[in-house]
Design a protein around this motif. Structure first.
Motif, PDB file in Angstrom:
ATOM      1  N   GLU A   1      38.425  33.017 129.102  1.00 63.93           N
ATOM      2  CA  GLU A   1      39.000  32.007 129.986  1.00 63.93           C
ATOM      3  C   GLU A   1      38.196  30.715 129.901  1.00 63.93           C
ATOM      4  OE1 GLU A   1      41.603  31.731 131.652  1.00 63.93           O
ATOM      5  OE2 GLU A   1      42.429  33.746 131.909  1.00 63.93           O
TER       6      GLU A   1
ATOM      7  N   LEU B   1      44.995  29.521 139.738  1.00 59.20           N
ATOM      8  CA  LEU B   1      46.151  29.793 138.896  1.00 59.20           C
ATOM      9  C   LEU B   1      45.857  29.610 137.415  1.00 59.20           C
ATOM     10  CD1 LEU B   1      48.846  28.001 141.077  1.00 59.20           C
ATOM     11  CD2 LEU B   1      48.382  30.449 140.926  1.00 59.20           C
TER      12      LEU B   1
ATOM     13  N   TYR C   1      43.903  31.516 135.783  1.00 57.22           N
ATOM     14  CA  TYR C   1      43.459  32.820 135.280  1.00 57.22           C
ATOM     15  C   TYR C   1      44.609  33.816 135.391  1.00 57.22           C
ATOM     16  CZ  TYR C   1      38.884  30.645 135.836  1.00 57.22           C
ATOM     17  OH  TYR C   1      37.817  29.803 135.745  1.00 57.22           O
ATOM     18  N   GLN C   2      45.643  33.621 134.569  1.00 55.81           N
ATOM     19  CA  GLN C   2      46.841  34.445 134.684  1.00 55.81           C
ATOM     20  C   GLN C   2      47.021  35.419 133.530  1.00 55.81           C
ATOM     21  OE1 GLN C   2      50.463  32.342 135.891  1.00 55.81           O
ATOM     22  NE2 GLN C   2      49.250  30.494 136.203  1.00 55.81           N
TER      23      GLN C   2
ATOM     24  N   HIS D   1      48.802  38.676 128.889  1.00 56.90           N
ATOM     25  CA  HIS D   1      49.907  39.622 128.983  1.00 56.90           C
ATOM     26  C   HIS D   1      50.320  39.986 127.557  1.00 56.90           C
ATOM     27  CE1 HIS D   1      50.597  38.953 133.340  1.00 56.90           C
ATOM     28  NE2 HIS D   1      50.125  37.760 133.062  1.00 56.90           N
TER      29      HIS D   1
ATOM     30  N   THR E   1      50.746  32.360 129.324  1.00 56.83           N
ATOM     31  CA  THR E   1      50.850  33.182 130.527  1.00 56.83           C
ATOM     32  C   THR E   1      51.776  34.384 130.345  1.00 56.83           C
ATOM     33  OG1 THR E   1      52.570  31.694 131.356  1.00 56.83           O
ATOM     34  CG2 THR E   1      50.301  31.272 132.057  1.00 56.83           C
ATOM     35  N   ASP E   2      52.585  34.397 129.302  1.00 55.76           N
ATOM     36  CA  ASP E   2      53.414  35.556 129.009  1.00 55.76           C
ATOM     37  C   ASP E   2      53.909  35.419 127.570  1.00 55.76           C
ATOM     38  OD1 ASP E   2      54.601  37.978 129.372  1.00 55.76           O
ATOM     39  OD2 ASP E   2      56.241  37.275 130.647  1.00 55.76           O
TER      40      ASP E   2
ATOM     41  N   ALA F   1      55.601  31.183 134.264  1.00 55.65           N
ATOM     42  CA  ALA F   1      54.898  32.429 134.545  1.00 55.65           C
ATOM     43  C   ALA F   1      55.374  33.594 133.699  1.00 55.65           C
ATOM     44  CB  ALA F   1      55.041  32.795 136.025  1.00 55.65           C
ATOM     45  N   CYS F   2      56.684  33.666 133.382  1.00 52.10           N
ATOM     46  CA  CYS F   2      57.185  34.888 132.752  1.00 52.10           C
ATOM     47  C   CYS F   2      58.447  34.588 131.957  1.00 52.10           C
ATOM     48  CB  CYS F   2      57.472  35.961 133.802  1.00 52.10           C
ATOM     49  SG  CYS F   2      58.732  35.479 135.014  1.00 52.10           S
TER      50      CYS F   2
ATOM     51  N   ARG G   1      56.318  28.718 137.758  1.00 53.39           N
ATOM     52  CA  ARG G   1      55.204  29.154 138.604  1.00 53.39           C
ATOM     53  C   ARG G   1      54.730  28.080 139.566  1.00 53.39           C
ATOM     54  NH1 ARG G   1      52.601  30.722 141.950  1.00 53.39           N
ATOM     55  NH2 ARG G   1      50.823  32.139 141.981  1.00 53.39           N
TER      56      ARG G   1
END
Length: 431
Positions: free
Chosen positions: A263, A279, A281-282, A285, A337-338, A396-397, A416
């Motif tokens: 990170e 936020l 540190y997501q 994935h 993040t994804d 986010a996803c 997000r």
């Protein structure tokens, strides 16, 4: 759920069969000498006393003596498993409060507790250590009804050879198990025979004893209502434990994945102190697919800001090998993040969609643009341009599904946050 909650300030829980029905009941000693949780006393009395006395030790001791002391009753619960169903081997694990019916409704300040058959009548009596008062002894009168028992003394004189011994008792289609461990009951010890309630059974089918050195003996057709003394020297055979099944999973080398997520060092609270959590540190994935059609699962490990994502090719020996990807390296400043593998161009191999997010950016930064990488069929990816909408939110996803049922995969991308503000976004949209 079991019916044994809210027992005030509890000390010694003792699980034993106090009514000899074959199911372990529960006794809980209870009480606290000084009520340190009485906030009215601490706020309106203790605070003023200590200030007036300038925190002198003598004044503190006098204040402690004036602190309220509330005597409470101990609790005892009867195990209702034997009443739950006709198959007594399958208990319901529920308990009934028997404080009044069994004579434990006297307020005391108790701490340690132990049980023993003090009068030798075949049921367990209870001894409770009370604070600043004589100990309490509760005589058990359950033997006036037709409930049978068996007591097993492991060894003749010393407890040392018996500590850790295991005993199984089989009677009337019911199995009971106990281990010999004298220390229990909160600061208490009970070097007493193992006590088994038998209910209506007057003959025990068999008893299996395994001593701490794994020597074992088997006793058959033992009469109830007696103290049975057994000796380790009689156990001549060695107990054979069952072979453990082969585990479903086996650990391979702990460093088998050549990837470490790093990170970037940033403190989101300096930018927005009202956020409940940072936020930036997501990740990571992971996403998985067979990108080179070799029959092995490959992984994409997303990177943080300043770290490129990594494609890891699965090997036949269960390890992983990094495959360099210049397209990923070129986008190392984006925060992944994804990630999702799906066949974007319908050429039969998995392509890669990577979500860009994070908080350490300016609003509408180009680094917040999500990315689509196309696969050449051999696991080499190149970034596609102009094939996904321009949107520069911190996302986010992502999820792939055929939302319009036209035979190709559509994407749901979830938003997000807006960098620099703490305002959640709804879904960015379907693509």
């Amino acid at each position: 759920m079991a019916g044994i909650s809210n027992t005030d300030w509890s000390w010694a829980p003792l699980a034993a069969d106090f009514d000899n029905d074959g199911w372990k009941d529960l006794y809980v000693s209870n009480g606290f000498l000084r009520d340190y949780t009485n906030m009215d006393f601490l706020k309106f009395y203790a605070d003023s006393v200590m200030k007036a006395s300038h925190n002198r030790p003598a004044a503190m001791m006098d204040m402690v003596k004036r602190m309220p002391s509330t005597a409470t009753k101990s609790y005892i619960f009867r195990n209702q498993s034997g009443d739950a169903r006709s198959d007594r081997s399958a208990g319901a694990l529920t308990f009934e409060n028997k404080v009044v019916d069994w004579g434990f409704d006297q307020p005391i300040v108790a701490s340690g507790a132990a049980y023993a058959d003090l009068d030798g009548d075949g049921d367990l009596d209870i001894i409770t250590s009370n604070v600043n008062a004589p100990a309490s002894v509760y005589r058990n009168d359950c033997r006036v009804v037709d409930q049978h028992f068996l007591q097993i003394q492991l060894g003749a004189n010393s407890a040392t050879p018996a500590v850790g011994a295991k005993v199984w008792v089989y009677a009337e289609g019911m199995m009971q198990y106990q281990e010999f461990n004298p220390s229990r009951g909160f600061q208490s010890c009970m070097y007493t025979p193992l006590h088994f309630g038998l209910g209506k059974a007057i003959l025990i089918d068999s008893i299996r004893i395994v001593w701490p050195n794994d020597q074992t003996q088997l006793l058959r057709q033992i009469k109830a209502n007696q103290l049975l003394v057994v000796h380790p020297k009689v156990a001549l055979s060695r107990y054979q434990y069952g072979t453990a099944p082969k585990p479903l999973y086996a650990q391979i080398a702990t460093d088998s994945i050549p990837y470490r997520h790093t990170e970037d060092l940033v403190n989101d609270f300096k930018r927005q102190p009202l956020m409940p959590n940072m936020l930036s540190y997501q990740g990571p994935h992971l996403a998985q697919a067979d990108v080179n059609h070799d029959g092995l699962t490959d992984l994409y490990a997303p990177g943080a800001k300043g770290q490129a994502g990594v494609l890891l090719l699965g090997q036949k020996d269960g390890l992983w090998k990094e495959m360099p990807q210049p397209a990923f390296e070129a986008d190392r400043q984006a925060e992944d993040t994804d990630a999702l593998f799906f066949d974007a161009d319908q050429d039969g191999d998995p392509d890669l969609y990577v979500v860009s997010g994070g908080y350490n950016y300016q609003p509408n930064s180009p680094l917040l643009q999500d990315r689509l990488y196309l696969n050449d069929g051999k696991g080499k990816f190149s970034r596609a341009t102009g094939q996904i909408p321009t949107e520069q939110f911190s996302d986010a996803c992502v999820v792939a599904l055929d939302i319009d049922k036209d035979g190709d995969m559509d994407l749901f991308v979830g938003g997000r946050v807006q960098p620099g503000r703490y305002r959640n976004l709804s879904a960015v949209g379907f693509w």
